[in-house]
Design a protein around this motif. Structure first.
Motif, mmCIF file in Angstrom:
data_model
loop_
_atom_site.group_PDB
_atom_site.id
_atom_site.type_symbol
_atom_site.label_atom_id
_atom_site.label_comp_id
_atom_site.label_asym_id
_atom_site.label_seq_id
_atom_site.Cartn_x
_atom_site.Cartn_y
_atom_site.Cartn_z
ATOM 1 N N LEU A 125 36.232 33.066 41.113
ATOM 2 C CA LEU A 125 36.701 33.975 40.066
ATOM 3 C C LEU A 125 35.558 34.506 39.210
ATOM 4 C CD1 LEU A 125 39.857 32.046 38.824
ATOM 5 C CD2 LEU A 125 39.826 34.140 40.159
ATOM 6 N N ALA A 126 34.406 33.827 39.221
ATOM 7 C CA ALA A 126 33.300 34.223 38.354
ATOM 8 C C ALA A 126 32.866 35.678 38.555
ATOM 9 C CB ALA A 126 32.119 33.274 38.551
ATOM 10 N N PRO A 127 32.746 36.191 39.801
ATOM 11 C CA PRO A 127 32.353 37.592 39.965
ATOM 12 C C PRO A 127 33.322 38.570 39.313
ATOM 13 C CG PRO A 127 32.087 36.415 42.034
ATOM 14 C CD PRO A 127 32.821 35.500 41.104
ATOM 15 N N TRP A 128 34.601 38.216 39.268
ATOM 16 C CA TRP A 128 35.578 39.107 38.632
ATOM 17 C C TRP A 128 35.333 39.177 37.126
ATOM 18 C CZ3 TRP A 128 38.359 42.052 41.743
ATOM 19 C CH2 TRP A 128 38.558 41.626 43.056
ATOM 20 N N VAL A 129 34.921 38.075 36.540
ATOM 21 C CA VAL A 129 34.599 38.083 35.113
ATOM 22 C C VAL A 129 33.406 38.994 34.860
ATOM 23 C CG1 VAL A 129 33.855 36.670 33.166
ATOM 24 C CG2 VAL A 129 35.542 35.775 34.770
ATOM 25 N N ILE A 140 35.901 37.944 26.086
ATOM 26 C CA ILE A 140 35.689 37.527 27.477
ATOM 27 C C ILE A 140 34.485 36.599 27.574
ATOM 28 C CG2 ILE A 140 35.098 38.324 29.801
ATOM 29 C CD1 ILE A 140 36.628 40.894 29.201
ATOM 30 N N GLU A 141 33.389 36.980 26.905
ATOM 31 C CA GLU A 141 32.183 36.153 26.961
ATOM 32 C C GLU A 141 32.424 34.784 26.336
ATOM 33 O OE1 GLU A 141 29.327 38.648 25.028
ATOM 34 O OE2 GLU A 141 28.522 39.392 26.943
ATOM 35 N N ARG A 142 33.170 34.751 25.243
ATOM 36 C CA ARG A 142 33.412 33.479 24.555
ATOM 37 C C ARG A 142 34.283 32.539 25.388
ATOM 38 N NH1 ARG A 142 35.116 35.494 20.321
ATOM 39 N NH2 ARG A 142 37.368 35.275 20.554
ATOM 40 N N ASP A 143 35.287 33.110 26.074
ATOM 41 C CA ASP A 143 36.255 32.267 26.781
ATOM 42 C C ASP A 143 35.912 32.017 28.243
ATOM 43 O OD1 ASP A 143 37.707 32.059 24.500
ATOM 44 O OD2 ASP A 143 39.289 33.451 25.083
ATOM 45 N N PHE A 144 35.138 32.926 28.868
ATOM 46 C CA PHE A 144 34.993 32.824 30.320
ATOM 47 C C PHE A 144 33.560 32.810 30.831
ATOM 48 C CE2 PHE A 144 39.167 34.840 29.711
ATOM 49 C CZ PHE A 144 39.954 33.897 30.352
#
Length: 428
Positions: A193-197, A225-229
């Motif tokens: 899932l990391a590439p989707w973030v 997004i940066e804070r949570d993922f």
């Protein structure tokens, strides 16, 4: 009459069917079998299967299947083999076998059912050649573009160049994955899932450049997004799993404390994997919250740490309503509700049935990919409310189906496991 109908059905089949008795004699070959294998009706009357099928060495795999049935009494569920027909064509066959038993236990016939899949295999081989060609042809231009982009970088356009390089890296990874597909290798990152973030962050940044008036709002989205993922790698240290559980339970808000739930901790052996303590605490908090919101009053939450072989398991389990089998498959995808969204009411976090957005579980999976541990879910939906639209009163005392907490626990529940392998570092 019944035999006539059976014969008519067999003879009208598009798949080939051959029946060979226990002595090796071919007793029946339907018209499709004659056509697929290239035999004439006269040739099919050969007294023994060996005279029909053992002529060419390319037919060894097909004959092995027959031998398994005739000599060893083993049926073949499915197999793909090459076959050189009497007409000289080399074809691909999908083959299954079964037994047609008679009154005598030692006297049974083998039924061979097969389909000509030559066209499908040709298409598959053509696809592999195309993929192999594309994979090879992409490598050089992508490498050249990457080198050129590096030379274009300046202090003023660093952010822009970094975005281009991230997407070029994705194209290179696609090229590698295509090559692995052609070679039959597993795709290690196919479910990451990391590439989707990263793509979401790039799209937000691009939208901010295209629509300057909306940049403040888009910056808020990006920061969220940066804070949570995302994780920058700071603050990494050995972290006690047992201490993390203790802190999470102590930090439960008043809404959770008002719930009538029992908490049980089972810690047989602590562990200290190297990771971000705040991140692990956020994961455990999310799993505990999920358990509380899906467990009726009178139920129980179990937090366990155990050593199993060379792995450490941190488990958050509940005696709640459980998740349907279909929903478990999508539970880590994010924005996925384990119950129908229409069933949610306006409730505060930690109240029974409070509907989150599924982001806690999605974030857990992303962090697991970053640090090298894994997350798993096992659940049994309450047998009394099997559908997602079925409702639970939220209190065991009000349930019309069970009379005790034990009966409720036996009817369903969910278990989330964080598994920390021995390969994870335990010291900085």
């Amino acid at each position: 009459m019944r035999e006539d109908i059976s014969t008519a059905i067999i003879d009208s089949m598009s798949d080939g069917l051959v029946v060979i008795d226990s002595k090796g004699a071919v007793t029946h070959m339907n018209p499709s079998a004659l056509k697929i294998l290239g035999f004439t009706a006269e040739e099919s009357r050969s007294p023994n299967y060996s005279e029909l099928f053992i002529e060419h060495p390319e037919n060894d795999a097909f004959n092995d299947i027959l031998f398994e049935g005739l000599q060893r009494g083993r049926a073949r569920g499915y197999g793909e083999v090459k076959f050189r027909g009497r007409d000289g064509r080399l074809i691909d066959l999908a083959v299954t076998t079964s037994f047609l038993k008679s009154g005598s236990p030692n006297n049974h016939s083998i039924v061979v059912l097969f389909k000509d899949i030559t066209e499908l295999k040709d298409l598959d081989r053509a696809r592999s050649r195309v993929l192999s060609h594309l994979s090879h042809e992409l490598t050089t231009p992508l490498s050249i573009v990457m080198a050129c982009v590096d030379k274009l970088a300046t202090p003023e356009n660093n952010s822009f160049i970094a975005r281009i390089k991230r997407n070029l890296d994705r194209l290179l990874q696609i090229q590698i994955d295509v090559g692995d597909i052609v070679r039959g290798k597993p795709l290690e990152s196919s479910c990451s899932l990391a590439p989707w973030v990263e793509q979401a962050l790039d799209l937000v940044e691009l939208a901010g450049e295209e629509y300057p008036d909306h940049k403040p709002a888009l910056d808020l989205i990006r920061n969220k997004i940066e804070r949570d993922f995302t994780f920058e790698g700071s603050g990494v240290s050995p972290v006690s799993l047992a201490e993390t559980i203790r802190k999470s339970l102590q930090a439960l808000p008043e809404t959770a404390s008002a719930r009538r739930l029992a908490y049980e901790t089972r810690i047989s052996k602590d562990d200290t994997p190297v990771m971000d303590p705040a991140m692990l605490e956020k994961i455990v908090n999310g799993l505990i919250r999920n358990a509380i919101e899906n467990t009726p009053d009178g139920g129980r939450i179990i937090l366990e740490i155990s050593r199993r072989e060379r792995e450490t398991h941190l488990v958050v389990a509940d005696t709640g309503i459980g998740i349907t089998e279909a929903s478990v498959k999508h539970i880590f995808g994010g924005f996925f509700h384990a119950v129908d969204t229409d069933m949610y009411s306006t409730k505060k976090p930690y109240q029974f049935g409070a509907g989150g957005k599924g982001l806690d579980l999605m974030r857990t999976r992303i962090y697991a990919e970053m640090f090298g541990f894994s997350v798993h879910c096992r659940s049994t939906r309450c047998m009394h409310i099997p559908a997602e639209t079925d409702t639970c009163p939220g209190d065991i005392d009000l349930c019309p189906y069970v009379r005790s907490a034990g009966e409720c626990a036996a009817s369903g529940g969910t278990e989330f496991s964080l598994i920390f392998p021995a390969s994870m570092p335990r010291e900085v």
